[in-house]
Design a protein around this motif. Structure first.
Motif, PDB file in Angstrom:
ATOM      1  N   ALA A  62       0.828  -1.207   0.000  1.00 38.03           N
ATOM      2  CA  ALA A  62       0.000   0.000   0.000  1.00 38.03           C
ATOM      3  C   ALA A  62       0.864   1.259   0.000  1.00 38.03           C
ATOM      4  O   ALA A  62       0.572   2.217  -0.712  1.00 38.03           O
ATOM      5  CB  ALA A  62      -0.922   0.000   1.216  1.00 38.03           C
ATOM      6  N   GLU A  63       1.926   1.261   0.786  1.00 34.84           N
ATOM      7  CA  GLU A  63       2.813   2.425   0.848  1.00 34.84           C
ATOM      8  C   GLU A  63       3.626   2.560  -0.438  1.00 34.84           C
ATOM      9  O   GLU A  63       3.845   3.665  -0.921  1.00 34.84           O
ATOM     10  CB  GLU A  63       3.750   2.337   2.055  1.00 34.84           C
ATOM     11  CG  GLU A  63       3.060   2.545   3.375  1.00 34.84           C
ATOM     12  CD  GLU A  63       2.459   3.938   3.498  1.00 34.84           C
ATOM     13  OE1 GLU A  63       3.123   4.917   3.144  1.00 34.84           O
ATOM     14  OE2 GLU A  63       1.314   4.034   3.954  1.00 34.84           O
ATOM     15  N   ILE A  64       4.088   1.456  -0.980  1.00 33.36           N
ATOM     16  CA  ILE A  64       4.853   1.499  -2.227  1.00 33.36           C
ATOM     17  C   ILE A  64       3.964   1.999  -3.364  1.00 33.36           C
ATOM     18  O   ILE A  64       4.412   2.729  -4.236  1.00 33.36           O
ATOM     19  CB  ILE A  64       5.462   0.116  -2.535  1.00 33.36           C
ATOM     20  CG1 ILE A  64       6.532  -0.215  -1.497  1.00 33.36           C
ATOM     21  CG2 ILE A  64       6.063   0.088  -3.935  1.00 33.36           C
ATOM     22  CD1 ILE A  64       7.081  -1.608  -1.580  1.00 33.36           C
ATOM     23  N   GLY A  65       2.702   1.641  -3.336  1.00 30.78           N
ATOM     24  CA  GLY A  65       1.760   2.091  -4.360  1.00 30.78           C
ATOM     25  C   GLY A  65       1.538   3.595  -4.357  1.00 30.78           C
ATOM     26  O   GLY A  65       1.104   4.161  -5.349  1.00 30.78           O
ATOM     27  N   LYS A  66       1.844   4.260  -3.256  1.00 29.65           N
ATOM     28  CA  LYS A  66       1.666   5.711  -3.158  1.00 29.65           C
ATOM     29  C   LYS A  66       2.772   6.491  -3.860  1.00 29.65           C
ATOM     30  O   LYS A  66       2.649   7.691  -4.054  1.00 29.65           O
ATOM     31  CB  LYS A  66       1.612   6.140  -1.688  1.00 29.65           C
ATOM     32  CG  LYS A  66       0.383   5.652  -0.961  1.00 29.65           C
ATOM     33  CD  LYS A  66       0.421   6.093   0.486  1.00 29.65           C
ATOM     34  CE  LYS A  66      -0.762   5.579   1.268  1.00 29.65           C
ATOM     35  NZ  LYS A  66      -0.692   5.976   2.690  1.00 29.65           N
ATOM     36  N   ILE A  67       3.875   5.820  -4.222  1.00 37.38           N
ATOM     37  CA  ILE A  67       4.984   6.507  -4.893  1.00 37.38           C
ATOM     38  C   ILE A  67       4.557   6.816  -6.317  1.00 37.38           C
ATOM     39  O   ILE A  67       4.199   5.923  -7.082  1.00 37.38           O
ATOM     40  CB  ILE A  67       6.256   5.637  -4.871  1.00 37.38           C
ATOM     41  CG1 ILE A  67       6.654   5.329  -3.426  1.00 37.38           C
ATOM     42  CG2 ILE A  67       7.393   6.333  -5.621  1.00 37.38           C
ATOM     43  CD1 ILE A  67       7.785   4.333  -3.288  1.00 37.38           C
ATOM     44  N   ALA A  68       4.577   8.083  -6.683  1.00 37.63           N
ATOM     45  CA  ALA A  68       4.037   8.523  -7.964  1.00 37.63           C
ATOM     46  C   ALA A  68       4.908   8.124  -9.146  1.00 37.63           C
ATOM     47  O   ALA A  68       4.400   7.663 -10.163  1.00 37.63           O
ATOM     48  CB  ALA A  68       3.850  10.042  -7.957  1.00 37.63           C
ATOM     49  N   ASP A  69       6.209   8.279  -9.037  1.00 40.01           N
ATOM     50  CA  ASP A  69       7.117   7.992 -10.151  1.00 40.01           C
ATOM     51  C   ASP A  69       7.297   6.476 -10.283  1.00 40.01           C
ATOM     52  O   ASP A  69       7.709   5.807  -9.338  1.00 40.01           O
ATOM     53  CB  ASP A  69       8.457   8.678  -9.910  1.00 40.01           C
ATOM     54  CG  ASP A  69       9.370   8.611 -11.116  1.00 40.01           C
ATOM     55  OD1 ASP A  69       9.616   7.489 -11.605  1.00 40.01           O
ATOM     56  OD2 ASP A  69       9.831   9.672 -11.563  1.00 40.01           O
ATOM     57  N   GLU A  70       7.008   5.939 -11.455  1.00 40.75           N
ATOM     58  CA  GLU A  70       7.046   4.491 -11.661  1.00 40.75           C
ATOM     59  C   GLU A  70       8.458   3.918 -11.486  1.00 40.75           C
ATOM     60  O   GLU A  70       8.631   2.861 -10.883  1.00 40.75           O
ATOM     61  CB  GLU A  70       6.525   4.144 -13.058  1.00 40.75           C
ATOM     62  CG  GLU A  70       6.485   2.656 -13.332  1.00 40.75           C
ATOM     63  CD  GLU A  70       5.946   2.326 -14.715  1.00 40.75           C
ATOM     64  OE1 GLU A  70       6.056   1.164 -15.103  1.00 40.75           O
ATOM     65  OE2 GLU A  70       5.425   3.228 -15.391  1.00 40.75           O
ATOM     66  N   ALA A  71       9.463   4.618 -11.990  1.00 43.73           N
ATOM     67  CA  ALA A  71      10.836   4.128 -11.883  1.00 43.73           C
ATOM     68  C   ALA A  71      11.299   4.112 -10.427  1.00 43.73           C
ATOM     69  O   ALA A  71      11.962   3.162  -9.985  1.00 43.73           O
ATOM     70  CB  ALA A  71      11.772   4.979 -12.730  1.00 43.73           C
ATOM     71  N   VAL A  72      10.943   5.130  -9.668  1.00 43.40           N
ATOM     72  CA  VAL A  72      11.308   5.180  -8.248  1.00 43.40           C
ATOM     73  C   VAL A  72      10.568   4.082  -7.491  1.00 43.40           C
ATOM     74  O   VAL A  72      11.139   3.404  -6.635  1.00 43.40           O
ATOM     75  CB  VAL A  72      10.999   6.572  -7.648  1.00 43.40           C
ATOM     76  CG1 VAL A  72      11.251   6.589  -6.154  1.00 43.40           C
ATOM     77  CG2 VAL A  72      11.824   7.641  -8.341  1.00 43.40           C
ATOM     78  N   ARG A  73       9.290   3.903  -7.821  1.00 40.16           N
ATOM     79  CA  ARG A  73       8.496   2.849  -7.164  1.00 40.16           C
ATOM     80  C   ARG A  73       9.123   1.476  -7.400  1.00 40.16           C
ATOM     81  O   ARG A  73       9.261   0.671  -6.480  1.00 40.16           O
ATOM     82  CB  ARG A  73       7.055   2.893  -7.678  1.00 40.16           C
ATOM     83  CG  ARG A  73       6.136   1.893  -7.009  1.00 40.16           C
ATOM     84  CD  ARG A  73       4.679   2.054  -7.400  1.00 40.16           C
ATOM     85  NE  ARG A  73       4.483   2.090  -8.840  1.00 40.16           N
ATOM     86  CZ  ARG A  73       4.004   3.124  -9.527  1.00 40.16           C
ATOM     87  NH1 ARG A  73       3.686   4.229  -8.899  1.00 40.16           N
ATOM     88  NH2 ARG A  73       3.843   3.051 -10.825  1.00 40.16           N
ATOM     89  N   LYS A  74       9.537   1.204  -8.628  1.00 37.49           N
ATOM     90  CA  LYS A  74      10.141  -0.090  -8.966  1.00 37.49           C
ATOM     91  C   LYS A  74      11.469  -0.277  -8.232  1.00 37.49           C
ATOM     92  O   LYS A  74      11.736  -1.353  -7.680  1.00 37.49           O
ATOM     93  CB  LYS A  74      10.350  -0.186 -10.472  1.00 37.49           C
ATOM     94  CG  LYS A  74      10.923  -1.498 -10.908  1.00 37.49           C
ATOM     95  CD  LYS A  74      11.097  -1.547 -12.413  1.00 37.49           C
ATOM     96  CE  LYS A  74      11.743  -2.855 -12.814  1.00 37.49           C
ATOM     97  NZ  LYS A  74      12.088  -2.894 -14.215  1.00 37.49           N
TER      98      LYS A  74
END
Length: 74
Positions: free
Chosen positions: A43-55
């Motif tokens: 849930a927290e990782i899903g809040k990261i807007a930038d896809e590359a940063v999230r990955k």
């Protein structure tokens, strides 16, 4: 004297524009994020807007969960 003010203003605008257009390195940004049990939830990782940063952050969390510290020798 008026030329110095104009040159100073142009330099300030150039520095501002250079700072705004720089691309953020996703790996560096992911390295700067705090990694805890709470922040590594999906849930927290899903809040990261930038896809590359999230990955990149998800990969760090996955490596964290795979690491098992060795037990001390008796």
């Amino acid at each position: 004297m008026n030329h110095f003010k104009t040159i100073g203003a142009l330099c300030a605008v150039a520095m501002l524009l250079a700072g705004c257009s720089s691309k953020v390195d996703p790996q560096l940004t992911a390295q700067q994020m705090t990694m805890t049990d709470a922040t590594c939830t999906s849930a927290e990782i899903g809040k990261i807007a930038d896809e590359a940063v999230r990955k990149a952050f998800q990969e760090r969390c996955d490596r964290r969960e795979q690491f098992k510290p060795a037990t001390p020798a008796s």
